[in-house]
Design an enzyme around this catalytic site. Sequence first.
Site, short mmCIF file in Angstrom:
data_model
loop_
_atom_site.label_atom_id
_atom_site.label_comp_id
_atom_site.label_asym_id
_atom_site.label_seq_id
_atom_site.Cartn_x
_atom_site.Cartn_y
_atom_site.Cartn_z
N TRP A 1 -3.43 -2.11 -1.62
CA TRP A 1 -3.26 -3.34 -2.41
C TRP A 1 -3.89 -4.41 -1.53
CZ3 TRP A 1 -1.68 -4.83 -7.18
CH2 TRP A 1 -1.37 -6.17 -7.37
N ARG B 1 3.16 1.82 -7.21
CA ARG B 1 3.22 0.65 -6.31
C ARG B 1 2.09 -0.33 -6.59
NH1 ARG B 1 6.12 2.29 -1.36
NH2 ARG B 1 4.96 0.79 -0.13
N LYS C 1 14.20 -17.17 -17.18
CA LYS C 1 14.68 -15.83 -16.81
C LYS C 1 15.73 -15.32 -17.80
CE LYS C 1 12.10 -14.62 -13.61
NZ LYS C 1 11.09 -15.38 -14.31
N ASN D 1 -0.32 -0.25 6.12
CA ASN D 1 0.36 -1.05 5.10
C ASN D 1 0.92 -2.26 5.83
OD1 ASN D 1 1.68 -2.06 2.88
ND2 ASN D 1 3.39 -0.62 2.99
N GLY D 2 0.64 -3.49 5.33
CA GLY D 2 1.19 -4.69 5.95
C GLY D 2 0.08 -5.66 6.35
N HIS E 1 20.13 -38.85 -22.51
CA HIS E 1 19.12 -39.22 -23.51
C HIS E 1 19.05 -38.21 -24.64
CE1 HIS E 1 17.83 -42.41 -20.86
NE2 HIS E 1 17.74 -41.54 -19.87
N LYS F 1 3.26 -7.93 -18.94
CA LYS F 1 3.22 -8.42 -17.55
C LYS F 1 2.05 -9.39 -17.37
CE LYS F 1 4.34 -9.01 -13.35
NZ LYS F 1 5.47 -9.95 -13.10
N GLU G 1 13.12 -22.58 -14.57
CA GLU G 1 12.89 -21.16 -14.24
C GLU G 1 14.14 -20.33 -14.53
OE1 GLU G 1 10.40 -19.47 -13.77
OE2 GLU G 1 11.15 -17.61 -12.88
N CYS H 1 0.85 -1.20 0.00
CA CYS H 1 0.00 0.00 0.00
C CYS H 1 0.88 1.25 0.00
CB CYS H 1 -0.89 0.00 1.23
SG CYS H 1 -1.80 -1.55 1.41
N GLU I 1 14.04 -14.57 -21.24
CA GLU I 1 13.13 -13.41 -21.33
C GLU I 1 13.84 -12.10 -21.01
OE1 GLU I 1 9.82 -13.35 -18.63
OE2 GLU I 1 10.92 -14.35 -17.05
C1 AGP Z 1 7.70 -14.97 -15.97
O1 AGP Z 1 8.85 -14.20 -15.64
C2 AGP Z 1 6.78 -14.25 -16.94
N1 AGP Z 1 6.45 -12.97 -16.51
C3 AGP Z 1 5.59 -15.13 -17.35
O2 AGP Z 1 6.06 -16.44 -17.62
C4 AGP Z 1 4.46 -15.23 -16.30
O3 AGP Z 1 4.91 -15.98 -15.20
C5 AGP Z 1 3.27 -15.93 -16.97
O4 AGP Z 1 2.84 -15.13 -18.04
C6 AGP Z 1 2.11 -16.17 -16.00
O5 AGP Z 1 1.61 -14.93 -15.55
P1 AGP Z 1 0.58 -14.95 -14.30
O6 AGP Z 1 1.33 -15.53 -13.14
O7 AGP Z 1 0.20 -13.51 -14.09
O8 AGP Z 1 -0.58 -15.81 -14.67
#
Ligand code: AGP
Length: 616
Positions: free
Chosen positions: A75, A27, A489, A101-102, A508, A611, A485, A2, A492
């Site tokens: 939030w 934020r 990272k 906030n918290g 394999h 995002k 993962e 928040c 992307e």
């Molecule tokens: C991961 O770094 C990406 N931003 C992407 O894979 C993300 O995790 C995926 O699009 C899922 O998004 P969500 O968790 O908002 O559903």
Amino acid sequence: MCGIIGYAGSQGALEVVIDGLRRLEYRGYDSAGVALLTDQGLAIEKRAGKLSNLMNSLAGRPLDPSTTGIGHTRWATHGGPTDRNAHPHTDCEHKLAVIHNGIIENFVELRQALEKKGHEFSSDTDTESVAHLLEDEYRECNSDLAEAMRRVCRQLRGAFTLVAIHVESPHQVVGARRNSPLVVGRGVDENFLASDVSAFIAHTRSAIELGQDQVVDLRPDSIEITNFDGTPAVTNEYEVTWDSAAAEKGGFDHFMLKEIEEQPRAVNETLMGRVGIDGRLILDEMRLSDDELREIDKIIVIGCGTAYHAGLIAKYAIEHWTRIPVEIELASEFRYRDPIVDRSTLVIAISQSGETMDTLMALRHAREQRARVLAICNTNGSTIPRESDAVFYTHAGPEIAVASTKAFLTQIVAAYLVGLYLAQVRGTKFGDEISEILTQLSAMPAKIEQVLETMEPVRKLANTLKDKQSVLFLGRHVGFPVALEGALKLKELAYMHAEGFAAGELKHGPIALIEEGTPVIVTVPSPRGRSIIHDKVLSNIQEVRARGALTIVIAEEGDESVINFADHIIRIPTCPTLLQPLLATVPLQVFACEMATIKGFDVDQPRNLAKSVTVE
Ligand code: AGP
């Protein structure tokens, strides 16, 4: 997280507060509100949604003039994003207002005690308990708002920044902080309080950071800071050198860096308030009865990208603790494979944004097949939790950077807590066993902090490897999704080819990729957990090394067995096998972030990505 702003001075308080809230919009929030001390008493306006909703209400119903006020962007954590749950919250007599906030961990028991004393509540929030506590304590300590705040803070458990005003103290704003930031801005005949300096650096750059368990009594011409016990506090005053943009990132160059650093707090807050007064686990919104959960004979976890990787990790824990078979499915594949789903299937949808269309459509398909759905989500009130039977909200706070970091770690924690909840309901884990695992989880924020403090070699490693064409990631058991993962990272953020493998798969096929100098990053499980897995990963490292690979090994402190096979060792604290992803992932986040920075790419907004992917 928040946004908070408080003001006492000679300017129009509403203008200062609204301007501060605008500067805190980055934020992320889902409601906003203000409270002013006016000649006619306490004036409050608050609305769900964006600041524009609040501004429209204020235009239609202007508040009386004031030079003292507080403002909040919320939030949502406890209680959905509605007008009634928006802050500020007031006491029964509408004489005081408080913003927060918290998370107040013990708000349920506080609320029960206050309702027994006759207090009437009007929201679902944890914050409103503070308003009614302040009402009582203010009366008890002869209308000393600062002393009342100190008394209240000594009754609270959890993480909180609190700011309050009272009609009987027309030029006073009182704040308090524990495990959640609060900073004072010292002006000329005016003073400010805020969750971060970006809210007031247009007015002053003289700042005082409140320390842990401190209360500030702020007036236009005075600032008094004490500890919760009333003793004078040691303060640290400084000049803010950041510009507004840097202030929004907390002084970091990128939101992603800020969010990587926030992970200890995010994990800690996700763990908070999960155990009821009877010692049993509680989830946020469980509209599934224990009997319905006992009927579950299969779990399917769905998600995309990083959320999918969190699901892969969850599988190991949930199956281990509940003995329910768990399938993990890419949300975009789920409904096209004609999945076997019925009333006894629990679908767990993991999503940071709660708006990912692939995941939402998969969830809807599951519901059409009569499955029960539980959402793990970071965005209160978003579509996916709204369409689920039960919800577990992670408390990572808004995640601004496209590359998911703190949301990932809190998704893992949330999935583990859901697994423990199922084990509790179905009796496959005794209470003491669950408590033991919760104790292990509660030690993780400090261990994540330890990892964050030792990342300089990882940044240097990124520079060493910046011209490589490809990086491979290996892991076994819960280390395999960590490898996926880490590869995601790097793809992307640095636009490099990267691939994660189950270490056992090397022979394999993938081992054909190894050439002289091929970087291979390997997560080595603890030798204390299941030594067979540890020893097999060691063999895999030798296999790639024998073919010329550059081996970068993530291994726990004290594991000397890796020394002869690693060109670089990244140490992480010891922890239980199932919890290692919470530590091993962090160096991979830092590595990818640094690589993108070195290459001059946009760390927070990588090319081609959004995002929240709200299209299929
Ligand atoms: C991961 O770094 C990406 N931003 C992407 O894979 C993300 O995790 C995926 O699009 C899922 O998004 P969500 O968790 O908002 O559903």
